[in-house]
Scaffold this active site. Structure first.
Site, PDB file in Angstrom:
ATOM      1  N   ASP A 330       0.621  -1.059  -0.105  1.00  0.00           N
ATOM      2  CA  ASP A 330      -0.031   0.085   0.053  1.00  0.00           C
ATOM      3  C   ASP A 330       0.994   1.196  -0.119  1.00  0.00           C
ATOM      4  OD1 ASP A 330      -2.213   1.507   0.048  1.00  0.00           O
ATOM      5  OD2 ASP A 330      -3.016   1.053   2.093  1.00  0.00           O
ATOM      6  N   ASP A 598      -5.838  -6.892   4.343  1.00  0.00           N
ATOM      7  CA  ASP A 598      -4.729  -7.350   3.834  1.00  0.00           C
ATOM      8  C   ASP A 598      -4.391  -9.085   4.194  1.00  0.00           C
ATOM      9  OD1 ASP A 598      -3.824  -5.179   2.434  1.00  0.00           O
ATOM     10  OD2 ASP A 598      -3.360  -4.477   4.525  1.00  0.00           O
ATOM     11  N   ASN A 662      36.814 -36.868  -3.121  1.00  0.00           N
ATOM     12  CA  ASN A 662      37.515 -37.704  -2.362  1.00  0.00           C
ATOM     13  C   ASN A 662      36.840 -38.960  -2.382  1.00  0.00           C
ATOM     14  OD1 ASN A 662      39.379 -35.942  -1.620  1.00  0.00           O
ATOM     15  ND2 ASN A 662      38.104 -35.202   0.327  1.00  0.00           N
TER      16      ASN A 662
END
Length: 854
Positions: A330, A598, A662
């Site tokens: 917003d 929201d 390795n």
């Protein structure tokens, strides 16, 4: 009635009877009774929090199948009286476990401390006094005070309510708020018809209420269906990457182990020794400290981010924050100062008007719904003007909602009742049929409408927020509702100022510099939003309105959303739709919001961001909480997320490539040697020592270019990295094998000691080379990492000369010439790896970087 109210249909019983059965009343519970109930019923949580105490965390370190393989191998050694081998294996396994344990204890404590800062609280009556308590301490019988923005902390019945609207979509599926009132409903009323009760997890949209808690925690309706609601949240990109990486390791591990076991069986080597060697190879290939490294790195990142004002509610949200390519926000409080002031109160002709100001002040003073800065500004302006409520009394309130976009207060005055309504200009104008012109009222014709629109647009174009005010006189009656908001008289305008932040333009530019596109989603009108956008450097022409979006198909929105910077006049449901449209185009979307409306978008976003002062429902929907509503704080958080993610990938990429090299080397040479290239206990010691500096990766420095773009997992790139640099290591391993076998004619002990030192030192050195895409000397490592690496290198040189260690692990002292040869091999490996690295990354985009947003 039982304490938890399990068997009673309490919604069909009078409130006084329910309260009495719970030992409560209008003054709530006494502190002693509440404490006794809390002890008997436990905390008010739906799912009991996993208590990862000391023992639980310690046992977790042994959950890895690889650790179990080693434990089995050690047990076999014990049965066969191979005491030294068994003890050494167990000591190294325990050492790794305790190392991870202590790191996770520290990480868990840090996360718990951050969560305490965000713990939900509620206003509760205890001993007749209002108190603010943690939600977990609420018990049946408590009287809870609720208002707009609160989350309902328990199931209960409504004792008092004033325009009390509750959103309970998570329980009933009903998307619109439901008004709750005191009363009694039928015993067989379904959940959605129990209008006299509220449910745990619902959110208050407007109004106020007193609620008697009847059920808490797992005894609530929410708790009864917790198994369904507790369905796992969508897997994050970070978790998915770790899982896919694990599958990759398992495939490689199975091939290596089966190959070694087959070869050793064909050579008739001892079964136990072969099994131990194969198990050690498997562990050597796996970064067994990965869970601890991830926990340490994420928790260290969370602590750093908290110090910068960014509180992480879910650790894996850090990765999503670092991956964010689009930020939706917003404008109020982020692009603007959020310090709203009433600049002017105007009549319908656009002239300053004290009567309009006083009507607006009365509306704001008496409203009990959602707190907002506009009402606060009106109250402050009225108090400054010396207004008082003399001659007025509040009769009723029709609370604000996001469809009507207006709020109504009904006042009792000397000549009857007056309805005072304020809200968005278009919504107020739509319910008016008359307009006040001085002391008279006339019909609202098209000419007047055009004049009012012109005033509204003129002020909005200056970046000012404009509300409208209307009134209507009534002969006194009992109840008022939305239907009465009609045939009103337009009184005037309320003009508010919320200036842009001075640093907003610079902050937006810096976010764009991080590869993040900014999208403003606002319910405000297009003129105000466009003015603010231009001020802070956004494209005011790239705009979509709520009306346009409502008329679009989803496919059209998918196409337009990435190109749009301003979404204006948006309703709450459209916010979530915009977020999902942006996600559909491949963006990682962050959503910054703090309001009730929201919450759906916060939940839908890849990373929901809220602020500490947000309403409960918004804060609980968020993954990240900012202590200050400031994009600059968020920018720091994004960099923190990317730094944390980059350091996690360093450990994974470097350790697996070194281990892979390795292990492949030993698997290749095993068929050609009359002995094992390393004993199982030597492999485990090697792996343990090489992992120690990795614990410092959490605090390592990260090159600025790694922070410049959003980052994501790329398992295929990690695989290529592992194979290329692992095989580069294997080339030097094979050269070393040739030197030891054909030149030095080394026996088993000399070979294993030399190879132990070389493999360990190359693993340590490669961390400093591959931790950066730059030339190694142009990127400074973190202080702890460099000193730990140097310390372990020193330990590597002296280990073969320490008598007890030499005897336990089968080492032999090395001659100065052999040590010089090892240093030469190490130097050649470093130079070669640096050369291969520069070739690998030349012209290649950052493997963790996401595409730049459009």
């Amino acid at each position: 009635m039982s304490e938890a109210g399990h068997d009673e249909r309490y919604w069909s019983i009078g409130a006084a009877e329910v309260a009495a059965g719970l030992g409560s009343g209008s003054r709530g519970l006494t502190s002693d009774r509440a404490a006794a109930k809390l002890l008997a019923l436990g905390p008010n949580t739906v799912v009991e929090a996993p208590r990862r105490g000391t023992l639980r965390l310690l046992l977790r370190q042994f959950e890895s199948p690889l650790v179990l393989i080693l434990a089995v191998a050690a047990s076999i050694s014990l049965v066969l009286h191979q005491w030294v081998d068994a003890i050494i294996i167990l000591l190294i396994v325990m050492g790794s476990a305790f190392l991870g344990f202590f790191q996770e204890i520290r990480a868990s404590a840090a996360v718990a401390d951050l969560k305490k800062r965000l713990a939900l609280t509620a206003r509760v009556l205890r001993d007749g006094t209002e108190r603010v308590l943690p939600v977990t301490r609420i018990v049946p019988g408590d009287v809870i005070l609720l208002s707009a923005g609160n989350l309902v902390p328990a199931d209960g019945i409504v004792l008092e309510a004033q325009d009390f609207l509750v959103s309970e979509a998570s329980m009933t599926g009903e998307s619109f708020p439901v008004e709750k009132r005191p009363g009694i409903v039928a015993a067989d009323a379904p959940l959605g018809r129990r209008l006299n009760m509220v449910f745990l997890g619902a959110s208050v949209r407007s109004g106020t209420a007193r609620v008697l808690a009847v059920r808490t925690g797992r005894h609530t309706e929410f708790g009864a269906i917790a198994e369904r609601l507790r369905a796992r949240t969508a897997e994050t990109d970070f978790a998915r990457g770790v899982r896919q990486f694990g599958y990759l390791l398992i495939r490689v591990m199975v091939v290596v182990v089966l190959f070694v076991l087959t070869v050793n069986a064909a050579l008739d080597r001892p079964v136990v020794e072969s099994l131990l060697f194969a198990a050690a190879l498997a562990v050597g290939l796996s970064p067994e400290l990965l869970p601890a490294i991830v926990s340490v790195t994420l928790s260290a990142g969370a602590r750093r981010m908290a110090a910068e004002g960014v509180i992480v509610r879910r650790l894996d949200a850090i990765e999503n924050l670092g991956s964010m390519s689009v930020l939706c926000t917003d404008k109020t409080g982020t692009l603007t100062k959020g310090e709203v002031v009433l600049q002017q109160a105007l009549d319908a002709a656009g002239r300053p008007s004290d009567s309009v100001k006083r009507l607006a002040w009365l509306n704001a003073r008496f409203e009990t719904g959602i707190e907002n800065p506009l009402d606060a500004a009106l109250v402050a302006a009225g108090e400054a003007a010396g207004f008082g409520p003399a001659g007025c009394a509040k009769i009723d309130e029709i609370p604000y909602d996001f469809e009507r976009r207006r709020l109504t207060i009904v006042l009792a005055e000397a000549d009857g009742h007056r309805m005072v309504t304020k809200g968005a200009f278009a919504e107020i104008l739509a319910i008016c049929t008359r307009v006040a012109t001085g002391a008279t009222e006339v019909a609202l014709d098209e000419g007047h409408r055009a004049a009012l629109n012109a005033i509204f647009h003129a002020h909005s174009a200056e970046g000012l927020r404009v509300l409208a005010l209307a009134t209507r006189q009534f002969t006194p009656k009992q109840d008022y509702d939305r239907a009465d908001e009609a045939g009103m008289t337009f009184r005037g305008f309320l003009v508010f100022l919320d200036p842009p932040k001075e640093d907003a333009a610079a902050t937006i530019a810096s976010l764009r510099g991080l590869g993040i596109a900014i999208k403003v989603i606002s319910g405000d009108n297009r003129h105000v939003t466009a003015h603010v956008a231009r001020t802070v450097g956004l494209d005011a022409g790239a705009m979509l309105s709520g009306t346009e979006i409502a008329a679009m198909r989803d496919e059209a929105l998918w196409h337009l959303a990435p190109r749009t910077e301003l979404f204006v006049e948006i309703d709450p449901q459209q916010k979530e739709r915009i977020v999902r449209a942006l996600q559909r185009t491949g963006a990682t979307v962050g959503y910054l919001g703090d309001g009730i409306n929201d919450a759906p978008a916060l939940h839908a976003a890849d990373v929901g961001i809220s602020v500490a002062e947000a309403v409960d429902v918004a804060r609980e929907s968020a993954d990240i909480v900012l202590t200050h509503r400031d994009l600059e704080v968020l920018r720091a958080g994004v960099e923190g997320g990317r730094r944390t993610f980059a350091n996690t990938l360093k450990y994974i990429s470097i350790t697996t490539s070194a281990n892979f090299g390795n292990m492949v080397s030993m698997a290749i040479v095993t068929p050609f040697l009359p002995f094992l290239p390393l004993l199982a206990k030597q492999i485990l010691l090697n792996n343990f020592l090489s992992d120690l500096p990795s614990l410092a990766i959490a605090s390592d420095r990260v090159d600025p270019e790694r922070l410049a773009t959003p980052q994501r997992w790329n398992v295929s790139e990690i695989r290529r990295f592992m194979v290329l640099f692992g095989l580069t290591s294997s080339v030097f391993d094979l050269l070393t094998f040739g030197l030891l076998i054909w030149v030095l004619q080394a026996d088993a002990a000399l070979f294993q000691t030399s190879w132990f030192m070389i493999s360990l030192m190359t693993e340590l050195a490669v961390v400093l080379v591959l931790r950066t895409r730059r030339p190694a000397l142009r990127s400074q490592p973190g202080r702890i990492l460099i000193w730990l690496t140097v310390a372990i290198l020193g330990v590597t040189f002296v280990l073969p000369s320490i008598g007890p260690v030499r005897a336990a692990f089968g080492f032999v002292p090395l001659s100065p010439a052999m040590l010089a040869a090892i240093v030469a091999i190490l130097a050649g490996y470093i130079v070669t790896t640096e050369t291969v690295k520069l070739w690998f990354f030349r012209g290649r985009p950052d493997p963790a970087a996401a595409p730049a947003p459009s």
